[in-house]
Design an enzyme around this catalytic site. Structure first.
Site, PDB file in Angstrom:
ATOM      1  N   GLU A 205      10.514  -8.417  -3.492  1.00 11.85           N
ATOM      2  CA  GLU A 205      10.132  -7.027  -3.245  1.00 11.85           C
ATOM      3  C   GLU A 205      11.144  -6.349  -2.321  1.00 11.85           C
ATOM      4  O   GLU A 205      10.831  -5.926  -1.217  1.00 11.85           O
ATOM      5  CB  GLU A 205       8.711  -6.979  -2.690  1.00 11.85           C
ATOM      6  CG  GLU A 205       7.693  -7.508  -3.688  1.00 11.85           C
ATOM      7  CD  GLU A 205       6.261  -7.365  -3.220  1.00 11.85           C
ATOM      8  OE1 GLU A 205       6.015  -6.610  -2.271  1.00 11.85           O
ATOM      9  OE2 GLU A 205       5.374  -8.015  -3.798  1.00 11.85           O
TER      10      GLU A 205
ATOM     11  N   SER B 238      10.725 -11.987   5.898  1.00 12.05           N
ATOM     12  CA  SER B 238      11.524 -12.684   4.907  1.00 12.05           C
ATOM     13  C   SER B 238      12.014 -14.021   5.417  1.00 12.05           C
ATOM     14  O   SER B 238      12.363 -14.180   6.580  1.00 12.05           O
ATOM     15  CB  SER B 238      12.725 -11.821   4.518  1.00 12.05           C
ATOM     16  OG  SER B 238      13.543 -12.497   3.605  1.00 12.05           O
TER      17      SER B 238
ATOM     18  N   HIS C 234     -10.033  -8.353 -10.015  1.00 11.84           N
ATOM     19  CA  HIS C 234      -8.972  -8.531  -9.020  1.00 11.84           C
ATOM     20  C   HIS C 234      -9.327  -9.708  -8.125  1.00 11.84           C
ATOM     21  O   HIS C 234     -10.420  -9.759  -7.564  1.00 11.84           O
ATOM     22  CB  HIS C 234      -8.793  -7.276  -8.170  1.00 11.84           C
ATOM     23  CG  HIS C 234      -7.696  -7.409  -7.145  1.00 11.84           C
ATOM     24  ND1 HIS C 234      -7.933  -7.362  -5.782  1.00 11.84           N
ATOM     25  CD2 HIS C 234      -6.369  -7.617  -7.288  1.00 11.84           C
ATOM     26  CE1 HIS C 234      -6.783  -7.510  -5.135  1.00 11.84           C
ATOM     27  NE2 HIS C 234      -5.824  -7.677  -6.024  1.00 11.84           N
TER      28      HIS C 234
ATOM     29  N   GLU D   9       4.171  -9.049 -11.219  1.00 12.92           N
ATOM     30  CA  GLU D   9       4.856  -8.103 -10.329  1.00 12.92           C
ATOM     31  C   GLU D   9       6.230  -8.673 -10.007  1.00 12.92           C
ATOM     32  O   GLU D   9       7.202  -8.374 -10.671  1.00 12.92           O
ATOM     33  CB  GLU D   9       4.032  -7.891  -9.064  1.00 12.92           C
ATOM     34  CG  GLU D   9       4.634  -6.871  -8.112  1.00 12.92           C
ATOM     35  CD  GLU D   9       3.940  -6.879  -6.767  1.00 12.92           C
ATOM     36  OE1 GLU D   9       3.838  -5.803  -6.157  1.00 12.92           O
ATOM     37  OE2 GLU D   9       3.528  -7.970  -6.316  1.00 12.92           O
TER      38      GLU D   9
ATOM     39  N   GLU E 233       4.271   0.693  -5.538  1.00 18.75           N
ATOM     40  CA  GLU E 233       3.598   0.774  -4.236  1.00 18.75           C
ATOM     41  C   GLU E 233       4.568   1.157  -3.113  1.00 18.75           C
ATOM     42  O   GLU E 233       4.187   1.812  -2.145  1.00 18.75           O
ATOM     43  CB  GLU E 233       2.911  -0.548  -3.907  1.00 18.75           C
ATOM     44  CG  GLU E 233       3.842  -1.733  -3.801  1.00 18.75           C
ATOM     45  CD  GLU E 233       3.095  -3.041  -3.613  1.00 18.75           C
ATOM     46  OE1 GLU E 233       1.904  -3.007  -3.268  1.00 18.75           O
ATOM     47  OE2 GLU E 233       3.699  -4.107  -3.819  1.00 18.75           O
TER      48      GLU E 233
END
Length: 712
Positions: free
Chosen positions: A179, A203, A424, A513, A519
């Site tokens: 991402e 990260s 979900h 994703e 988002e």
């Protein structure tokens, strides 16, 4: 003895120097294999006579194993090999995918399989090459053998020696996330750009090297060749990164470790994933043929009856939480917790919980009115108050709804309207907890008529602490998909590893994703070129749930969020074609679609599954224009998307049926449109189109265009 040894060595030299070559069916791609030096497996690759991959070494490094066969302590499977056999073959089939860019895919390759023996250890290994017109795949295979039964991989050393300092589109090597925004630079500039490129707060990047990058790695040579390095069929194995030696431009595989630092646990017979190199002098081939090669290197579908797997367009209770207007949690207090039971009887509702009965019914009515198949509801189940911190290992049971979410009544209401709810399951990366509750969760879905689940893996992995892209996590994701298939449930995985074509084998893994999606437009935005890079990189191995369709691009008009979407309104329409996939969300709010109802018509009309796709023009990070034919229909849709520089596109309708007329509805950026200054300026026109007609389209900065072609 020395004389005999010298004679033996001399006899082996000619064998070591002999190269075996296999070419693609069209003859353009040539791959050669040989044992060089001290029996080192080595390959090289060319395209139309031009070197593409210079001589590159192959092999694996094993961890020391106290269970190894008696007398065998060597840990290298990198040299000391002799060739015992080789075999060439050809294969040609055409298969039908359950969903995708094409109704049929041809799987045509020439193969070279080389059997190797390491005399010192008596270990055996086969290296298999499959050469396609678009490139090649290679993998290591380990037959069952006494000298190698169980082994632990310390590192895989598959090299890709580049012929120059290519332009590259890359993500920093990270074991947990994709991402991030893609960087564009020369290979030699990665080291200096690396730390500035890291924009993910937690990260794990730079764990192994400041020149480590993720795949799929898209490159372009100075003489105009396009290269893409990726992997296919990553099953029971760790996800591969690439480490660059920027002195000689050699990329080398670097596997994601587990919590102990090891890269893989294997038992023969077994094999690695395929390592792929795609090459062409036409960028469009990277978006079609290269993607098909990834799927072709996976096994055929293992689900006998796929009739329950269906491409899906959905809306949902999601964007309002992402932007910050509503919340996933029911209360701002933390209710009492007793061994997995959360007591909400005394909790005060916060008034912002999105997954409430009234709100969900609004989305169900919206979906029913506009022909949208399903409604996703996030935040429906108990436990969101402190899910990312305390008690996360048991706070989600995936079956208990909040007090204001009547699961039976809402599903009954949806079904009465011809709509389904989409489940979900946010696992909070507690995989042990999710696997423990998965049977009950899947049974609940069957009980109430859910046929799809969006899974989430936000946070650190519990309990082992492995990375998201490790072998154990890759096994977990596939385990969930297989179990879901038994219940006829489709899976859309978020925060999971990047896809490697496994959707061919398990087509109920309908989307994922694994990249920076829409988002982030609510978190400050992504560059306008982002969506014309991802099809060259992230989408190589499978479709992305990008969640497009945000027509109210300026979020401050309906929330307190100052961010804005870094595309024009029409650019959002184009994403339904450019960011292909059988699962597509109409991600904006119903009231925002009402404001732009004429533009919303395209989202209602556009298909999500295709019998054919034609890439009309493409250049990484600059522009993509694609035409797609809706499966089971004669209708076509065309989409063009560009970066911040804008683009002038010439659309030639050579792909249409001869002698047929089409009613074209054209959605275009207005003359004064731009993603940052005037994003919602658009023009809609209609005209009749025939095969051979030409349209000139002007895409604004960060903009695009979309065309629906209805066969008459």
């Amino acid at each position: 003895m020395k004389i005999l040894t010298s004679i033996a060595a001399a006899l082996l030299l000619p064998l070591a120097a002999l190269a075996q070559t296999v070419k693609s069916p069209d003859g353009n791609v040539s791959l050669s294999f040989s044992l060089t030096g001290n029996g080192v497996p080595t390959y090289e690759m060319s395209y139309k006579g031009k070197p593409v991959v210079k001589p590159s070494h192959l092999g694996l490094e094993l961890a020391k194993d106290r269970h190894a066969s008696k007398g065998i302590h060597e840990t290298s499977l990198m040299d000391g090999f002799t060739e015992t056999n080789s075999k060439t073959s050809t294969f040609d089939e055409t298969w039908t995918p359950v969903w995708g860019q094409f109704g049929k895919i041809r799987n045509h390759y020439n193969e070279l399989a080389v059997d190797l023996l390491q005399p010192q250890t008596k270990r055996r290994m086969t290296i298999r090459f499959r050469v396609y017109n678009i490139g090649m795949g290679l993998r290591y295979e380990f037959p069952q053998q006494d000298a190698l039964v169980y082994f632990v991989i310390k590192e895989e050393h598959t090299q890709f020696a580049m012929t120059g300092d290519h332009t590259a589109w890359w993500l920093p090597g990270d074991y947990d996330t994709q991402e991030q925004e893609t960087q564009e630079s020369k290979l030699s500039e990665i080291r200096t750009r690396f730390h500035d490129a890291v924009n993910w707060g937690n990260s794990s990047v730079a764990v192994f090297s400041p020149t480590g990058v993720q795949t799929a790695l898209q490159m372009k040579t100075q003489d105009g060749l396009y290269l893409n390095i990726h992997e296919a069929a990553c099953i029971n194995y760790a996800t591969m990164h690439l480490n660059l030696n920027d002195k000689n431009m050699v990329l080398e595989s670097w596997l994601t470790p587990d919590a102990t630092g090891m890269k893989g646990y294997m038992q023969t017979p077994c094999n690695t994933p395929w390592r792929t190199v795609a090459v062409s002098d036409d960028a469009r081939d990277m978006l079609s043929e290269a993607n098909s090669m990834i799927y072709n290197l996976n096994e055929p579908c293992k689900i006998k009856d796929t009739s329950w797997i269906h491409p899906t367009k959905f809306a949902g209770v999601w964007w309002e939480m992402i932007v910050g207007r509503n919340s996933w949690n029911y209360t701002d207090e933390y209710p009492s917790v007793k061994l997995g039971q959360v007591d909400y009887s005394k909790a005060k509702p916060n008034g912002r919980h999105g997954a409430n009965n009234e709100e969900v019914k609004k989305y169900i009515d919206f979906a029913a009115k506009n022909g949208i198949d399903e409604v996703l509801v996030e935040g429906w189940n108990v436990g969101w108050e402190d899910w990312a911190n305390h008690y996360k290992d048991y706070v989600f049971d995936f079956t208990t709804p909040y007090p204001d979410f009547d699961i039976k009544a809402l599903n009954d209401y949806a079904h009465s309207k011809g709509v389904k709810l989409m489940m979900h399951n946010e696992t909070s990366s507690s995989t042990l907890n999710y696997e423990r509750h998965l049977p009950a969760a899947l049974n609940l879905m069957n009980e109430y008529g859910y046929d799809a689940v969006k899974t989430g893996y936000v946070g650190d992995i519990i309990p082992r602490g492995d990375y998201h892209f490790s072998q154990s996590m890759n096994n977990h994701y596939l385990y969930v998909v297989k179990e879901a298939a038994k219940h006829h449930i489709m899976v859309d995985s978020h925060e999971a590893t990047r896809p490697t074509g496994i959707g061919r084998t398990w087509p109920n893994w309908i989307a994922g994703e694994s990249a920076r999606g829409t988002e982030y437009e609510a978190f400050g935005g992504s560059r306008p070129d982002h969506t014309v890079i991802l099809p060259f990189t992230r989408l190589q191995g499978g479709p992305m749930d990008y969640t497009p369709g945000i027509l109210e691009t300026q979020l401050k008009t309906w929330s307190n969020n100052p961010s804005y979407v870094h595309t024009t309104l029409v650019g959002q329409l184009a994403l339904y074609l450019v960011m292909w996939g059988p699962l597509q969300m109409a991600a904006d709010l119903p009231e925002n679609y009402a404001k732009y109802d004429d533009a919303f018509q395209f989202i209602k009309d556009v298909a999500v599954d295709w019998s054919d796709s034609k890439y009309l023009e493409a250049e990484p990070a600059r522009y993509i224009t694609v035409a797609r034919k809706a499966k089971g229909s004669d209708n076509w849709f065309v989409g063009g998307k560009c970066n911040e520089a804008g683009h002038k596109s010439t659309v030639k309708f050579d792909f249409l049926d001869k002698g047929r007329k089409y009613e074209a509805t054209i959605y275009a950026d207005a003359k004064n449109a731009s993603y940052d200054k005037n994003p919602k300026a658009y023009v809609i026109t209609k005209r009749t189109i025939h095969k051979g007609d030409v349209l000139q389209m002007t895409e604004a900065s960060g903009g695009g265009f979309a065309i629906s072609l209805k066969a008459l």
